[in-house]
Design an enzyme around this catalytic site. Structure first.
Site, short mmCIF file in Angstrom:
data_model
loop_
_atom_site.label_atom_id
_atom_site.label_comp_id
_atom_site.label_asym_id
_atom_site.label_seq_id
_atom_site.Cartn_x
_atom_site.Cartn_y
_atom_site.Cartn_z
N VAL A 99 1.15 -1.23 -0.23
CA VAL A 99 -0.36 0.00 -0.13
C VAL A 99 0.94 1.07 -0.43
O VAL A 99 0.45 2.32 -1.02
CB VAL A 99 -1.09 0.01 1.42
CG1 VAL A 99 -0.13 -0.16 2.43
CG2 VAL A 99 -2.41 1.38 0.46
N GLU A 174 -6.63 -2.40 5.89
CA GLU A 174 -6.33 -3.18 7.15
C GLU A 174 -4.61 -3.82 7.62
O GLU A 174 -4.57 -3.83 5.63
CB GLU A 174 -8.07 -3.87 7.24
CG GLU A 174 -8.35 -4.46 6.43
CD GLU A 174 -7.36 -4.94 5.63
OE1 GLU A 174 -6.36 -6.04 6.98
OE2 GLU A 174 -7.23 -5.34 4.61
N GLY A 316 -4.67 -6.57 0.47
CA GLY A 316 -5.45 -5.21 1.65
C GLY A 316 -4.88 -4.41 1.52
O GLY A 316 -4.32 -3.95 0.33
N GLU A 317 -4.48 -4.23 3.13
CA GLU A 317 -3.59 -3.08 3.14
C GLU A 317 -3.94 -1.49 2.45
O GLU A 317 -3.50 -0.29 3.63
CB GLU A 317 -2.50 -3.33 2.83
CG GLU A 317 -1.28 -4.30 3.55
CD GLU A 317 -0.51 -4.80 2.76
OE1 GLU A 317 0.19 -3.10 2.40
OE2 GLU A 317 0.68 -5.22 3.38
N GLY A 318 -5.21 -1.31 1.79
CA GLY A 318 -5.79 -0.72 1.01
C GLY A 318 -5.32 0.22 -0.11
O GLY A 318 -5.27 0.37 -0.39
#
Length: 356
Positions: A99, A174, A316-318
């Protein structure tokens, strides 16, 4: 000091007149009406957001990454060691995770927020820690309702403070080992789907362990009995503090009349909660990419959303939110920088929407 109830009450409705003006302007640009497809509808959506003052525009950009550990990790639903959450949060402060690289490319700042990492505090990480990890949802609630409500309010205020400092486009992300399990539980509850339909491999869980993960989700729902009509109840019982944090970003951005780019499956579960808590949030949500996680299609169908990107991503992570930020900026550039048909003395036939 504003309460959560007051914040939810004050979420503004989209400006229908501004949206109508934007549509009229777009229809007069140098192209057949509708020929830029969803870029046009995105620009109209942005124009209706009161925080953007009636016109599609992007100022500062931020991706808020909620980091937490989960007690349900103990049930064998993840392959990565729990300590990876803390390690990756530290790596985020150095700008080396997925991210961070994608956000830097998009010109966005990543805010790494500890809402429940099971480790000592990490330098450079924003401290909003509720506890060192969530409760194990397979045996009881993830947290108390009061903890969920307090975190929703704290994150919403943090989001609004960023808006006051010039952020006009938010992304959610997240970080947390085993967090696809509570996300699947939430999607199961909100959509009325069986766990088998929404449980996926997460971070490369072997196929031989999927049945156990399905069983854990079913047990979590059976033991906690979350009320699908009460978003906070679902978050506190079978969710997690990282999912509460993402929900808080959505509530806070909506309160400020500003857009939020969703990420993948985890963010879909938080969006389901946000829309249950405050349906007025929905017009401010922008789906970035179609997660490769199994339950994505069911969650998106329930949200009536079609993501802009299909990249087979499930990091994930954004990461997906960061990747989609240039699409939002492209919609704004189209709106403001294209020439107009009238200026070139072009008159298109009525109903000509597909050809030049």
């Amino acid at each position: 000091m504003q309460t959560l109830h007051a914040l939810l009450r004050d979420i503004p409705a989209p400006d229908a007149e501004a949206m109508a003006r934007a549509q009229q302007h777009i229809d007069g640009l140098l192209k057949p009406p509708g020929s830029l497809g969803r870029l046009e509808t995105l620009a109209v959506q942005l124009a209706g957001m009161p925080g953007l003052n009636g016109t599609p525009q992007v100022g500062e950009k931020a991706v808020l990454v909620m980091c937490a550990d989960h007690g349900v990790w103990d049930e064998g639903v993840a392959v990565s060691p729990k300590i990876v959450t803390a390690i990756q949060a530290a790596n985020m402060t150095q700008g080396t995770t997925g991210v961070c690289v994608l956000a830097a490319q998009a010109g966005a700042k990543v805010h790494v927020i500890d809402v429940g990492i099971d480790a000592e505090p990490i330098p450079g990480v924003v401290d909003m820690r509720v506890a060192r990890g969530c409760g194990n949802i397979a045996v009881g609630p993830a947290m108390s309702r009061s903890q969920a409500e307090a975190l929703l309010l704290e994150v919403s205020r943090y989001t609004c403070d960023l808006a006051k400092r010039g952020v006009t486009l938010f992304g959610v992300g997240e970080l947390g080992m085993a967090n696809t399990t509570p996300a699947a539980a939430m999607v199961s509850v909100f959509t009325g789907s069986d766990a088998k339909e929404v449980v996926g491999i997460g971070a490369n869980l072997p196929p031989s362990r999927i049945d156990n993960k399905v069983d854990v989700v079913r047990r979590a729902i059976a033991i906690n009995q979350p009320n699908p009509r009460d978003g906070i109840d679902v978050l506190s019982k079978v969710g997690g503090v990282d999912l509460v944090g993402m929900t808080g970003v959505m509530l806070g951005a909506a309160r400020c009349g500003l857009p939020v780019l969703l990420d993948g499956f985890l963010s879909y579960s938080a969006a389901l909660a946000a829309c249950q808590i405050a349906p007025a949030v929905r017009p401010y949500l922008i789906p970035s990419h179609f997660s490769a996680e199994k339950g994505a299609r069911i969650a998106l169908a329930h949200l009536s959303m079609e993501p802009y990107l299909h990249m087979a991503m499930r990091l994930g992570e954004g990461s997906g939110a960061a990747l989609a930020m240039p699409i939002v900026e492209a919609a704004c550039a189209m709106f403001h920088n294209m020439g107009e048909l009238a200026a070139s003395n072009i008159v298109l036939p009525e109903g000509n929407a597909n050809a030049t």
